[in-house]
Design a protein around this motif. Sequence first.
Motif, PDB file in Angstrom:
ATOM      1  N   THR A 633      29.038  11.923 -68.254  1.00 17.44           N
ATOM      2  CA  THR A 633      30.363  11.412 -68.600  1.00 17.44           C
ATOM      3  C   THR A 633      31.370  11.788 -67.521  1.00 17.44           C
ATOM      4  OG1 THR A 633      30.882  13.394 -69.911  1.00 17.44           O
ATOM      5  CG2 THR A 633      29.898  11.537 -71.069  1.00 17.44           C
ATOM      6  N   LEU A 634      32.250  10.830 -67.199  1.00 18.62           N
ATOM      7  CA  LEU A 634      33.291  11.022 -66.197  1.00 18.62           C
ATOM      8  C   LEU A 634      34.648  10.891 -66.863  1.00 18.62           C
ATOM      9  CD1 LEU A 634      30.802  10.391 -64.385  1.00 18.62           C
ATOM     10  CD2 LEU A 634      32.357   9.235 -62.822  1.00 18.62           C
ATOM     11  N   CYS A 635      35.486  11.893 -66.676  1.00 17.59           N
ATOM     12  CA  CYS A 635      36.849  11.904 -67.218  1.00 17.59           C
ATOM     13  C   CYS A 635      37.812  11.639 -66.066  1.00 17.59           C
ATOM     14  CB  CYS A 635      37.128  13.252 -67.877  1.00 17.59           C
ATOM     15  SG  CYS A 635      38.836  13.517 -68.373  1.00 17.59           S
ATOM     16  N   PRO A 636      38.397  10.449 -65.973  1.00 18.67           N
ATOM     17  CA  PRO A 636      39.208  10.104 -64.796  1.00 18.67           C
ATOM     18  C   PRO A 636      40.653  10.559 -64.903  1.00 18.67           C
ATOM     19  CG  PRO A 636      38.937   8.190 -66.181  1.00 18.67           C
ATOM     20  CD  PRO A 636      38.206   9.303 -66.861  1.00 18.67           C
ATOM     21  N   GLY A 637      40.899  11.864 -64.778  1.00 16.13           N
ATOM     22  CA  GLY A 637      42.264  12.351 -64.728  1.00 16.13           C
ATOM     23  C   GLY A 637      42.656  13.154 -65.952  1.00 16.13           C
ATOM     24  N   ASP A 638      43.953  13.512 -66.006  1.00 17.99           N
ATOM     25  CA  ASP A 638      44.443  14.399 -67.050  1.00 17.99           C
ATOM     26  C   ASP A 638      44.632  13.702 -68.389  1.00 17.99           C
ATOM     27  OD1 ASP A 638      44.493  16.515 -65.281  1.00 17.99           O
ATOM     28  OD2 ASP A 638      46.548  16.102 -64.639  1.00 17.99           O
ATOM     29  N   GLY A 639      44.676  12.372 -68.426  1.00 21.64           N
ATOM     30  CA  GLY A 639      44.990  11.689 -69.675  1.00 21.64           C
ATOM     31  C   GLY A 639      43.813  11.437 -70.580  1.00 21.64           C
ATOM     32  N   GLN A 659      40.251  14.502 -60.511  1.00 20.27           N
ATOM     33  CA  GLN A 659      41.689  14.761 -60.402  1.00 20.27           C
ATOM     34  C   GLN A 659      42.494  13.534 -60.794  1.00 20.27           C
ATOM     35  OE1 GLN A 659      41.909  16.143 -56.329  1.00 20.27           O
ATOM     36  NE2 GLN A 659      42.152  18.251 -57.010  1.00 20.27           N
ATOM     37  N   SER A 660      42.009  12.363 -60.414  1.00 13.91           N
ATOM     38  CA  SER A 660      42.623  11.102 -60.804  1.00 13.91           C
ATOM     39  C   SER A 660      41.570  10.017 -60.604  1.00 13.91           C
ATOM     40  CB  SER A 660      43.867  10.795 -59.954  1.00 13.91           C
ATOM     41  OG  SER A 660      43.491  10.542 -58.604  1.00 13.91           O
ATOM     42  N   PHE A 661      41.878   8.803 -61.082  1.00 11.53           N
ATOM     43  CA  PHE A 661      40.896   7.723 -60.961  1.00 11.53           C
ATOM     44  C   PHE A 661      40.683   7.319 -59.507  1.00 11.53           C
ATOM     45  CE2 PHE A 661      39.103   3.467 -61.585  1.00 11.53           C
ATOM     46  CZ  PHE A 661      38.144   3.764 -62.536  1.00 11.53           C
ATOM     47  N   ALA A 662      41.606   7.698 -58.623  1.00 17.42           N
ATOM     48  CA  ALA A 662      41.430   7.393 -57.200  1.00 17.42           C
ATOM     49  C   ALA A 662      40.224   8.111 -56.613  1.00 17.42           C
ATOM     50  CB  ALA A 662      42.691   7.763 -56.415  1.00 17.42           C
ATOM     51  N   TRP A 663      39.700   9.134 -57.330  1.00 13.63           N
ATOM     52  CA  TRP A 663      38.550   9.887 -56.850  1.00 13.63           C
ATOM     53  C   TRP A 663      37.229   9.297 -57.334  1.00 13.63           C
ATOM     54  CZ3 TRP A 663      38.451  14.872 -54.322  1.00 13.63           C
ATOM     55  CH2 TRP A 663      39.707  15.291 -53.879  1.00 13.63           C
ATOM     56  N   LEU A 664      37.246   8.069 -57.858  1.00 12.27           N
ATOM     57  CA  LEU A 664      36.022   7.511 -58.427  1.00 12.27           C
ATOM     58  C   LEU A 664      34.914   7.384 -57.384  1.00 12.27           C
ATOM     59  CD1 LEU A 664      34.599   6.305 -60.871  1.00 12.27           C
ATOM     60  CD2 LEU A 664      35.474   4.058 -60.189  1.00 12.27           C
ATOM     61  N   LEU A 665      35.259   6.923 -56.175  1.00 11.83           N
ATOM     62  CA  LEU A 665      34.226   6.716 -55.159  1.00 11.83           C
ATOM     63  C   LEU A 665      33.504   8.014 -54.796  1.00 11.83           C
ATOM     64  CD1 LEU A 665      32.767   4.861 -53.174  1.00 11.83           C
ATOM     65  CD2 LEU A 665      34.626   5.228 -51.550  1.00 11.83           C
ATOM     66  N   PRO A 666      34.204   9.094 -54.380  1.00 15.26           N
ATOM     67  CA  PRO A 666      33.462  10.319 -54.072  1.00 15.26           C
ATOM     68  C   PRO A 666      32.796  10.930 -55.301  1.00 15.26           C
ATOM     69  CG  PRO A 666      35.838  10.717 -53.967  1.00 15.26           C
ATOM     70  CD  PRO A 666      35.652   9.246 -54.073  1.00 15.26           C
ATOM     71  N   THR A 667      33.387  10.734 -56.481  1.00 19.42           N
ATOM     72  CA  THR A 667      32.764  11.292 -57.683  1.00 19.42           C
ATOM     73  C   THR A 667      31.450  10.590 -57.985  1.00 19.42           C
ATOM     74  OG1 THR A 667      34.940  11.845 -58.582  1.00 19.42           O
ATOM     75  CG2 THR A 667      33.102  11.784 -60.127  1.00 19.42           C
ATOM     76  N   LEU A 668      31.416   9.268 -57.846  1.00 20.99           N
ATOM     77  CA  LEU A 668      30.161   8.551 -58.075  1.00 20.99           C
ATOM     78  C   LEU A 668      29.123   8.910 -57.014  1.00 20.99           C
ATOM     79  CD1 LEU A 668      31.248   4.989 -59.282  1.00 20.99           C
ATOM     80  CD2 LEU A 668      30.341   6.892 -60.604  1.00 20.99           C
ATOM     81  N   ASN A 669      29.567   9.267 -55.808  1.00 22.49           N
ATOM     82  CA  ASN A 669      28.613   9.773 -54.824  1.00 22.49           C
ATOM     83  C   ASN A 669      27.973  11.062 -55.318  1.00 22.49           C
ATOM     84  OD1 ASN A 669      29.049   7.692 -53.021  1.00 22.49           O
ATOM     85  ND2 ASN A 669      30.674   8.761 -51.931  1.00 22.49           N
ATOM     86  N   GLY A 670      28.784  11.916 -55.960  1.00 26.81           N
ATOM     87  CA  GLY A 670      28.230  13.123 -56.547  1.00 26.81           C
ATOM     88  C   GLY A 670      27.278  12.822 -57.693  1.00 26.81           C
ATOM     89  N   VAL A 671      27.580  11.782 -58.480  1.00 23.18           N
ATOM     90  CA  VAL A 671      26.672  11.365 -59.551  1.00 23.18           C
ATOM     91  C   VAL A 671      25.343  10.902 -58.964  1.00 23.18           C
ATOM     92  CG1 VAL A 671      26.318   9.629 -61.353  1.00 23.18           C
ATOM     93  CG2 VAL A 671      28.520  10.788 -61.153  1.00 23.18           C
ATOM     94  N   LEU A 672      25.410  10.193 -57.850  1.00 23.98           N
ATOM     95  CA  LEU A 672      24.180   9.760 -57.190  1.00 23.98           C
ATOM     96  C   LEU A 672      23.335  10.958 -56.789  1.00 23.98           C
ATOM     97  CD1 LEU A 672      22.446   7.523 -55.941  1.00 23.98           C
ATOM     98  CD2 LEU A 672      23.849   7.685 -53.880  1.00 23.98           C
ATOM     99  N   ASP A 673      23.979  12.011 -56.299  1.00 25.10           N
ATOM    100  CA  ASP A 673      23.237  13.218 -55.948  1.00 25.10           C
ATOM    101  C   ASP A 673      22.562  13.831 -57.171  1.00 25.10           C
ATOM    102  OD1 ASP A 673      24.042  12.909 -53.373  1.00 25.10           O
ATOM    103  OD2 ASP A 673      25.697  14.331 -53.498  1.00 25.10           O
ATOM    104  N   ARG A 674      23.214  13.762 -58.334  1.00 23.74           N
ATOM    105  CA  ARG A 674      22.620  14.320 -59.547  1.00 23.74           C
ATOM    106  C   ARG A 674      21.428  13.485 -60.006  1.00 23.74           C
ATOM    107  NH1 ARG A 674      26.876  17.400 -62.576  1.00 23.74           N
ATOM    108  NH2 ARG A 674      28.610  17.600 -61.144  1.00 23.74           N
ATOM    109  N   LEU A 675      21.539  12.153 -59.857  1.00 24.04           N
ATOM    110  CA  LEU A 675      20.454  11.290 -60.311  1.00 24.04           C
ATOM    111  C   LEU A 675      19.264  11.309 -59.372  1.00 24.04           C
ATOM    112  CD1 LEU A 675      22.416   8.136 -61.544  1.00 24.04           C
ATOM    113  CD2 LEU A 675      21.378   9.916 -62.927  1.00 24.04           C
TER     114      LEU A 675
END
Length: 681
Positions: A633-639, A659-675
Amino acid sequence: MSARLPFLPAFGLALLLVATTFATLRLAQTAGAAPESASPAVQEISPCVLTGTKRAAPEQVLLGEEVRITMTVGAACPSPPVHWVLVLDGSDAMSGNAQRDVQRAGQDLVRGLNLDDHPERQIGVVVYNDEPNSVCQLTNRESIALRCLDRLTSTGSRDIGAAIEEGRRVLVRGRPGRPDAREIMLVLSAGEDAQGCSNVSANAGQTKSQNVLLAMVCLGQDCDTQCFSQAASNRRYFHQVDQSGQLRQTFQEVANEASPASADVESAALVDPLGAKVGLVAGSAMPPATLPGPNGRRPTWQFGTVPESGITVTLLVTPTGAGFVTTNAGATWTITDSEGLTATMRLPDPRILVLRPAPPPSATPTAASGSATATSSAPTAPPTISATPQSPPTATFTPPPTRGTPSGPSPTATPTPTPTGGVTGEPPSATPTPAEGTEPATAQPTSIPTGDGGATSTPTPSSGTPDDPAPEAIYLPVLSQGAFLGGDPDTGGGGSRLDTMIAFERHASTTTDPLGTQRAIRQLAQGLLFPVDELPRRIGLVSFGGVAVTCPLGSDIDVFDACVGRALASGPAVGGNLAAGLDAARAALDAAADGRDGAQAVVAIAVLERPAGCDAALVARDALSAQGARLITLCPGDGCERTCLRDVASGRADYIVMQSFAWLLPTLNGVLDRLMPMGMP
């Protein structure tokens, strides 16, 4: 005697010279010994523990192709002891749904403290009506604290001042063993104090005078808001909510404000110098990096706080030399804590294998019945190994113009398709135009990489100058092994297939940049579908909230990308039902199942600002878990609704806060590393 008198003055002078010399030597020795006796300065290091991982993907490329560098860094600073006490209204105004919602809000706060992993944290509970009752003294056991919350009442009026005083007594009892603990009191009331505001103010003032942080939460319209706002430590810690269903979010806000996880980190910096044989792809760093220095080869990121989930950054590089290439030259991750102390760690430098592409085979056309044929000039080589139908086509490469040769295009021949299946020991023949839908021939081996970054080559004819030969073909079997979703890296994975569904909530904060979102999801899909081995992989997407669009599981990146574009453009951007999204993802996985053994994953990107029941989402999670699916699960920001998303994830490591939804690209790269963590043998 008179003849010997001149000797005495000379002898005295000699003794004086010896004494002077001895004294001089002694002073010199003393001066020289002074530095040895001086205590060296001791440089204090921050007690924060740094973490960092770094990965280059793909690990085998052709010369000139792009490689993605992904770094995830974090910092865990030892937090001071924290003592909480919840002072909760148990009067007759708290009957029905209000009592249940208060219990859930308190349970979320207790679980969020993660007491099992933090022995320095404790919490107590006071329930009050006409008089206060300490139902739970300070404890570090989560199970005890949760049971105390079950003892809420709903009868009588309320004495808020006495309740604050009782909460202070609970904190005082915990001070002898933890005199340095930070003390936080959260007071909830659904109405005014029966004794008047002066009763509240007097006890609140005494509590705050002992450095207790006092947060006041007013439920409904019957509270004395002016009295409560003055009783709180400051306006920031006064909250008024209209409905009890909002208490979970309010309690979480108080917890975040009162004891932020990253309070001890003042600043942080990540510096990643490039390796000697790679170049940076302009504008590829995410988030954007500065490039200090005269040559701009030291990408640098500066941060303020460090979130508990860490920070992920990415950049693209292109290799400029063949063989085994080190992509970077020692990335350093440095933080400065609130005491001004620093801690630094160095991240490992990934190595990739860079292959020289095959030169175009020369072709000699001959006229025969209106067609042209050609024979390959490549020497006889080891057999071409044909993988599975999923194997990628051999990448093509156009070498740059060689020095000393005239400018302008040079004729090249198109290689014939590789024969389908099997192993051939003969060099392939070439025709001027291959049939539509076929792939270029596999490069024949003419050189083998060495461990020092170069290659031992068999010379091939070249039209270039002697000091600038054309690129040579290089031969090396693809040696890679993968592990994913709990699979065994020594055996290559966890099943015969990997299916991944993305459950995407259409929300105002997730649809502000549809093109950026589509690009981030496409990059995740490219990473999953990149054929580094023979394992089939498929990816799909379901959107929930507004109009639902389902992209069925498949391996065609272009078809998937087009469907994602339609999904992001469909329907209003409103909050959705996570349970419905997870059920739809499970239905898509079930619809694509054909009885083959494989691994499944669901990546949920959700805000859940107004969740339609987290209990239903937990049921949907259990259904996915029952069929072996991993849920990230990904939580995109404080809201977003953090507690629900954390509980829905398969584990704490699978719950990611951006930190915010603008970080989706690097965060999904991290998800790829987990998968799909990949490793070269």
